[in-house]
Design an enzyme around this catalytic site. Structure first.
Site, PDB file in Angstrom:
ATOM      1  N   ARG A  65       0.819  -1.219   0.000  1.00  0.00           N
ATOM      2  CA  ARG A  65       0.000   0.000   0.000  1.00  0.00           C
ATOM      3  C   ARG A  65       0.849   1.264   0.000  1.00  0.00           C
ATOM      4  NH1 ARG A  65      -2.586  -3.916   2.911  1.00  0.00           N
ATOM      5  NH2 ARG A  65      -1.440  -3.281   4.757  1.00  0.00           N
TER       6      ARG A  65
ATOM      7  N   GLU B 126       5.238  -9.130  13.331  1.00  0.00           N
ATOM      8  CA  GLU B 126       4.515  -9.604  14.509  1.00  0.00           C
ATOM      9  C   GLU B 126       4.265 -11.112  14.414  1.00  0.00           C
ATOM     10  OE1 GLU B 126       2.867  -7.002  12.463  1.00  0.00           O
ATOM     11  OE2 GLU B 126       4.229  -5.676  13.527  1.00  0.00           O
TER      12      GLU B 126
END
Length: 190
Positions: free
Chosen positions: A78, A115
């Protein structure tokens, strides 16, 4: 309506188009979907203008930052969309930091922790000269791993990250601290 009021109204409207998607991509994660914002031409124009302010050397109405830059580096994926639009608005070029294996010629490569695992980013060869001032653009700052790796790629080829531009910062995750003294320009903070 004054230009400042119109801009503030457009940015508030744009923020309202960011959709919360619970438990995506995994349970317990609240994903901020910017697709509705990108699909709305007025909202997209408002956030691009806000993100481009520090690149053109104007003091940002959002962060108060003015950095100037020679080029925008957009982070996959993005960050490509936002970075390209910001670069166009600022009148500078754009370079894409890609996931591993997507470039025919690589200047630098960096593995980093996510993560939920690890990933590798690569910088294309021949696009950033030593001393180039870079405005690093991505959609979201969470824990900061992707942006730290991207900054390290830029520095590895002798360029300098003059600032970071973000659509969204998830402040509770502390990613800004990992960027140290790098100026961070954020449109929306959650």
């Amino acid at each position: 309506m004054s230009d400042d009021l119109a801009r503030d109204h457009a940015l508030r409207r744009a923020g309202g188009l960011i959709r919360d998607v619970p438990d995506y991509p995994s349970p317990g994660v609240l994903f901020r979907d910017i697709t509705p914002l990108l699909a709305d031409p007025a909202a997209f124009a408002a956030v691009v203008a806000a993100m481009a302010e520090p690149v053109v050397g104007a003091e940002s109405s959002v962060s108060g930052t003015s950095i100037g830059a020679d080029v925008v580096v957009g982070v996959e994926a993005r960050g490509f969309l936002l970075g390209s639009a910001v670069a166009h608005a600022a009148g500078v070029g754009v370079v894409a930091v890609r996931k591993a294996g997507k470039l025919p010629a690589v200047a630098a490569s960096r593995e980093y922790r996510l993560e939920y695992g690890t990933a590798t980013l690569e910088l294309p060869a021949g696009c950033l000269a030593p001393g180039t001032r870079v405005f690093l653009v991505d959609d979201v700052l969470a824990t900061g791993g992707t942006l730290v790796a991207s900054r390290e790629l830029v520095e590895q080829v002798g360029a300098t990250v003059a600032g970071v531009g973000l659509l969204i910062e998830l402040a509770a995750l502390g990613g800004r601290a990992r960027l140290g003294g790098t100026p961070v320009h954020t449109v929306f903070t959650f």
